[in-house]
Design a protein around this motif. Sequence first.
Motif, PDB file in Angstrom:
ATOM      1  N   PRO A   1       0.824  -1.208   0.000  1.00  7.90           N
ATOM      2  CA  PRO A   1       0.000   0.000   0.000  1.00  7.90           C
ATOM      3  C   PRO A   1       0.861   1.262   0.000  1.00  7.90           C
ATOM      4  CG  PRO A   1      -0.765  -1.541   1.674  1.00  7.90           C
ATOM      5  CD  PRO A   1       0.533  -2.091   1.165  1.00  7.90           C
ATOM      6  N   VAL A   2       0.435   2.241  -0.779  1.00  7.21           N
ATOM      7  CA  VAL A   2       1.200   3.478  -0.881  1.00  7.21           C
ATOM      8  C   VAL A   2       0.608   4.519   0.063  1.00  7.21           C
ATOM      9  CG1 VAL A   2       2.077   5.259  -2.429  1.00  7.21           C
ATOM     10  CG2 VAL A   2       1.690   2.934  -3.292  1.00  7.21           C
ATOM     11  N   SER A   3       1.453   5.000   0.961  1.00  9.72           N
ATOM     12  CA  SER A   3       1.022   6.009   1.921  1.00  9.72           C
ATOM     13  C   SER A   3       1.237   7.399   1.326  1.00  9.72           C
ATOM     14  CB  SER A   3       1.829   5.853   3.217  1.00  9.72           C
ATOM     15  OG  SER A   3       1.506   6.887   4.104  1.00  9.72           O
ATOM     16  N   CYS A   4       0.184   7.910   0.700  1.00  7.06           N
ATOM     17  CA  CYS A   4       0.324   9.193   0.019  1.00  7.06           C
ATOM     18  C   CYS A   4      -0.999   9.934   0.048  1.00  7.06           C
ATOM     19  CB  CYS A   4       0.754   8.962  -1.437  1.00  7.06           C
ATOM     20  SG  CYS A   4      -0.531   8.188  -2.441  1.00  7.06           S
ATOM     21  N   ASP A   5      -0.967  11.160  -0.437  1.00  4.50           N
ATOM     22  CA  ASP A   5      -2.180  11.942  -0.647  1.00  4.50           C
ATOM     23  C   ASP A   5      -2.635  11.621  -2.068  1.00  4.50           C
ATOM     24  OD1 ASP A   5      -4.011  14.043  -1.292  1.00  4.50           O
ATOM     25  OD2 ASP A   5      -3.126  15.270   0.295  1.00  4.50           O
ATOM     26  N   ARG A   6      -3.641  10.775  -2.200  1.00  4.29           N
ATOM     27  CA  ARG A   6      -3.995  10.250  -3.524  1.00  4.29           C
ATOM     28  C   ARG A   6      -4.420  11.343  -4.499  1.00  4.29           C
ATOM     29  NH1 ARG A   6      -5.862   6.748  -0.061  1.00  4.29           N
ATOM     30  NH2 ARG A   6      -7.977   7.570  -0.175  1.00  4.29           N
ATOM     31  N   ALA A   7      -5.158  12.338  -4.001  1.00  2.00           N
ATOM     32  CA  ALA A   7      -5.587  13.422  -4.897  1.00  2.00           C
ATOM     33  C   ALA A   7      -4.375  14.193  -5.413  1.00  2.00           C
ATOM     34  CB  ALA A   7      -6.550  14.349  -4.165  1.00  2.00           C
ATOM     35  N   ARG A   8      -3.378  14.395  -4.554  1.00  2.00           N
ATOM     36  CA  ARG A   8      -2.177  15.119  -4.952  1.00  2.00           C
ATOM     37  C   ARG A   8      -1.315  14.300  -5.908  1.00  2.00           C
ATOM     38  NH1 ARG A   8      -2.497  20.366  -4.951  1.00  2.00           N
ATOM     39  NH2 ARG A   8      -2.844  21.304  -2.921  1.00  2.00           N
ATOM     40  N   VAL A   9      -1.204  13.009  -5.653  1.00  2.00           N
ATOM     41  CA  VAL A   9      -0.426  12.160  -6.566  1.00  2.00           C
ATOM     42  C   VAL A   9      -1.140  12.093  -7.921  1.00  2.00           C
ATOM     43  CG1 VAL A   9       0.420   9.806  -6.988  1.00  2.00           C
ATOM     44  CG2 VAL A   9       0.750  10.865  -4.751  1.00  2.00           C
ATOM     45  N   ALA A  10      -2.474  12.096  -7.892  1.00  2.00           N
ATOM     46  CA  ALA A  10      -3.233  12.122  -9.153  1.00  2.00           C
ATOM     47  C   ALA A  10      -2.949  13.404  -9.922  1.00  2.00           C
ATOM     48  CB  ALA A  10      -4.733  11.995  -8.864  1.00  2.00           C
ATOM     49  N   GLN A  11      -2.865  14.519  -9.217  1.00  2.00           N
ATOM     50  CA  GLN A  11      -2.582  15.819  -9.859  1.00  2.00           C
ATOM     51  C   GLN A  11      -1.170  15.821 -10.463  1.00  2.00           C
ATOM     52  OE1 GLN A  11      -2.636  19.069  -7.097  1.00  2.00           O
ATOM     53  NE2 GLN A  11      -2.634  20.653  -8.685  1.00  2.00           N
ATOM     54  N   LEU A  12      -0.205  15.315  -9.700  1.00  2.00           N
ATOM     55  CA  LEU A  12       1.174  15.191 -10.202  1.00  2.00           C
ATOM     56  C   LEU A  12       1.189  14.339 -11.466  1.00  2.00           C
ATOM     57  CD1 LEU A  12       4.258  14.070  -8.027  1.00  2.00           C
ATOM     58  CD2 LEU A  12       3.746  12.999 -10.205  1.00  2.00           C
ATOM     59  N   PHE A  13       0.548  13.168 -11.363  1.00  2.00           N
ATOM     60  CA  PHE A  13       0.529  12.215 -12.471  1.00  2.00           C
ATOM     61  C   PHE A  13      -0.151  12.821 -13.694  1.00  2.00           C
ATOM     62  CE2 PHE A  13      -1.486   8.058 -14.092  1.00  2.00           C
ATOM     63  CZ  PHE A  13      -0.411   7.791 -14.927  1.00  2.00           C
ATOM     64  N   SER A  14      -1.278  13.503 -13.473  1.00  2.00           N
ATOM     65  CA  SER A  14      -2.010  14.103 -14.576  1.00  2.00           C
ATOM     66  C   SER A  14      -1.159  15.156 -15.287  1.00  2.00           C
ATOM     67  CB  SER A  14      -3.304  14.728 -14.044  1.00  2.00           C
ATOM     68  OG  SER A  14      -4.110  15.146 -15.109  1.00  2.00           O
ATOM     69  N   ASN A  15      -0.444  15.957 -14.517  1.00  2.00           N
ATOM     70  CA  ASN A  15       0.425  16.984 -15.105  1.00  2.00           C
ATOM     71  C   ASN A  15       1.519  16.351 -15.961  1.00  2.00           C
ATOM     72  OD1 ASN A  15      -0.975  19.110 -13.935  1.00  2.00           O
ATOM     73  ND2 ASN A  15       0.447  19.404 -12.252  1.00  2.00           N
ATOM     74  N   VAL A  16       2.173  15.319 -15.425  1.00  2.00           N
ATOM     75  CA  VAL A  16       3.316  14.727 -16.137  1.00  2.00           C
ATOM     76  C   VAL A  16       2.846  13.875 -17.323  1.00  2.00           C
ATOM     77  CG1 VAL A  16       5.367  13.268 -15.913  1.00  2.00           C
ATOM     78  CG2 VAL A  16       4.733  14.814 -14.049  1.00  2.00           C
ATOM     79  N   LEU A  17       1.747  13.139 -17.121  1.00  2.00           N
ATOM     80  CA  LEU A  17       1.220  12.323 -18.221  1.00  2.00           C
ATOM     81  C   LEU A  17       0.701  13.213 -19.350  1.00  2.00           C
ATOM     82  CD1 LEU A  17       0.463   9.519 -19.342  1.00  2.00           C
ATOM     83  CD2 LEU A  17      -1.683   9.664 -18.049  1.00  2.00           C
ATOM     84  N   GLY A  18       0.025  14.295 -18.978  1.00  4.75           N
ATOM     85  CA  GLY A  18      -0.463  15.255 -19.975  1.00  4.75           C
ATOM     86  C   GLY A  18       0.687  15.805 -20.802  1.00  4.75           C
ATOM     87  N   ASN A  19       1.808  16.088 -20.145  1.00  5.56           N
ATOM     88  CA  ASN A  19       2.992  16.569 -20.865  1.00  5.56           C
ATOM     89  C   ASN A  19       3.518  15.527 -21.847  1.00  5.56           C
ATOM     90  OD1 ASN A  19       3.060  19.031 -19.577  1.00  5.56           O
ATOM     91  ND2 ASN A  19       4.642  18.439 -18.102  1.00  5.56           N
ATOM     92  N   ALA A  20       3.588  14.281 -21.378  1.00  5.74           N
ATOM     93  CA  ALA A  20       4.121  13.210 -22.238  1.00  5.74           C
ATOM     94  C   ALA A  20       3.262  13.084 -23.503  1.00  5.74           C
ATOM     95  CB  ALA A  20       4.159  11.882 -21.469  1.00  5.74           C
ATOM     96  N   LEU A  21       1.940  13.211 -23.332  1.00  7.95           N
ATOM     97  CA  LEU A  21       1.036  13.099 -24.473  1.00  7.95           C
ATOM     98  C   LEU A  21       1.119  14.334 -25.362  1.00  7.95           C
ATOM     99  CD1 LEU A  21      -1.912  11.579 -22.448  1.00  7.95           C
ATOM    100  CD2 LEU A  21      -0.724  10.427 -24.332  1.00  7.95           C
ATOM    101  N   SER A  22       1.334  15.468 -24.729  1.00  9.99           N
ATOM    102  CA  SER A  22       1.324  16.720 -25.460  1.00  9.99           C
ATOM    103  C   SER A  22       2.650  16.987 -26.179  1.00  9.99           C
ATOM    104  CB  SER A  22       0.982  17.813 -24.446  1.00  9.99           C
ATOM    105  OG  SER A  22       1.221  19.068 -24.922  1.00  9.99           O
ATOM    106  N   TYR A  23       3.768  16.668 -25.529  1.00  3.62           N
ATOM    107  CA  TYR A  23       5.079  16.993 -26.095  1.00  3.62           C
ATOM    108  C   TYR A  23       5.811  15.790 -26.690  1.00  3.62           C
ATOM    109  CZ  TYR A  23       4.075  21.049 -23.196  1.00  3.62           C
ATOM    110  OH  TYR A  23       3.453  22.133 -22.624  1.00  3.62           O
ATOM    111  N   GLY A  24       5.320  14.582 -26.388  1.00  4.20           N
ATOM    112  CA  GLY A  24       5.987  13.377 -26.887  1.00  4.20           C
ATOM    113  C   GLY A  24       5.610  13.077 -28.336  1.00  4.20           C
ATOM    114  N   ALA A  25       6.297  12.092 -28.913  1.00  9.20           N
ATOM    115  CA  ALA A  25       6.003  11.677 -30.288  1.00  9.20           C
ATOM    116  C   ALA A  25       4.629  11.024 -30.338  1.00  9.20           C
ATOM    117  CB  ALA A  25       7.068  10.708 -30.769  1.00  9.20           C
TER     118      ALA A  25
END
Length: 181
Positions: A70-94
């Motif tokens: 189990p991951v001890s984290c703030d799930r909403a915050r990790v989701a926000q981090l993930f969304s930002n980085v994944l969005g970048n990969a989709l937006s700036y990646g090939a």
Amino acid sequence: MARLMRDSAFRMRELTDNLLDLARGRRGTGLVVERDASQPLEPVLRQVIDEQTAVYPDRSIDTHFDLAEPVSCDRARVAQLFSNVLGNALSYGAANEPVRVRAVSGSGQFELSIANAGEQIAPTVVERLFQPFYRSSARQNREGLGLGLYIAQEIATAHGGAITVTSTAAETCFTFRMPNA
Ligand SMILES: Nc1ncnc2c1ncn2[C@@H]1O[C@H](COP(=O)(O)OP(=O)(O)O)[C@@H](O)[C@H]1O
Ligand SMILES: [Mg+2]
């Protein structure tokens, strides 16, 4: 039309969330995380992937999840981090290559990495990516503000972790690592 509205509403929400977090950080309130390991993180990560898939329906996202610990984290915050980085990969990646997401917990550590093919980020630029409002000049036409990575780094730090980047001609990979006590 409905799809367009949903997608722009989604983008607007991300922009305002990031902007509000920047404002809070500057006021000195800081970014507060509430760690909680009682609920699984995987469905939250999958939800982020579903949201981004709705925005980028033609792209493929490969996933590898190994989150038995189990991951001890703030799930909403990790989701926000993930969304930002994944969005970048989709937006700036090939566009013709899948984005690869890997989330693993174990041995007291949690690691989330997002990798994409595409143009290498110049070594001189890499360290500036996390500065507020920094955007590389090549893609100024996109609708971002240059806050996504700054906020993502803040979220990582608030968890006692960090985000690192490696970028080569073959792939660009952002990795969030944090201790998982
Ligand atoms: N996966 C990536 N590949 C190439 N460049 C990237 C990637 N992720 C981020 N960047 C660069 O970092 C900059 C900052 O990202 P971010 O803080 O999310 O702001 P925004 O996406 O709003 O421009 C982007 O403008 C882009 O130039
Ligand atoms: Mg961004």
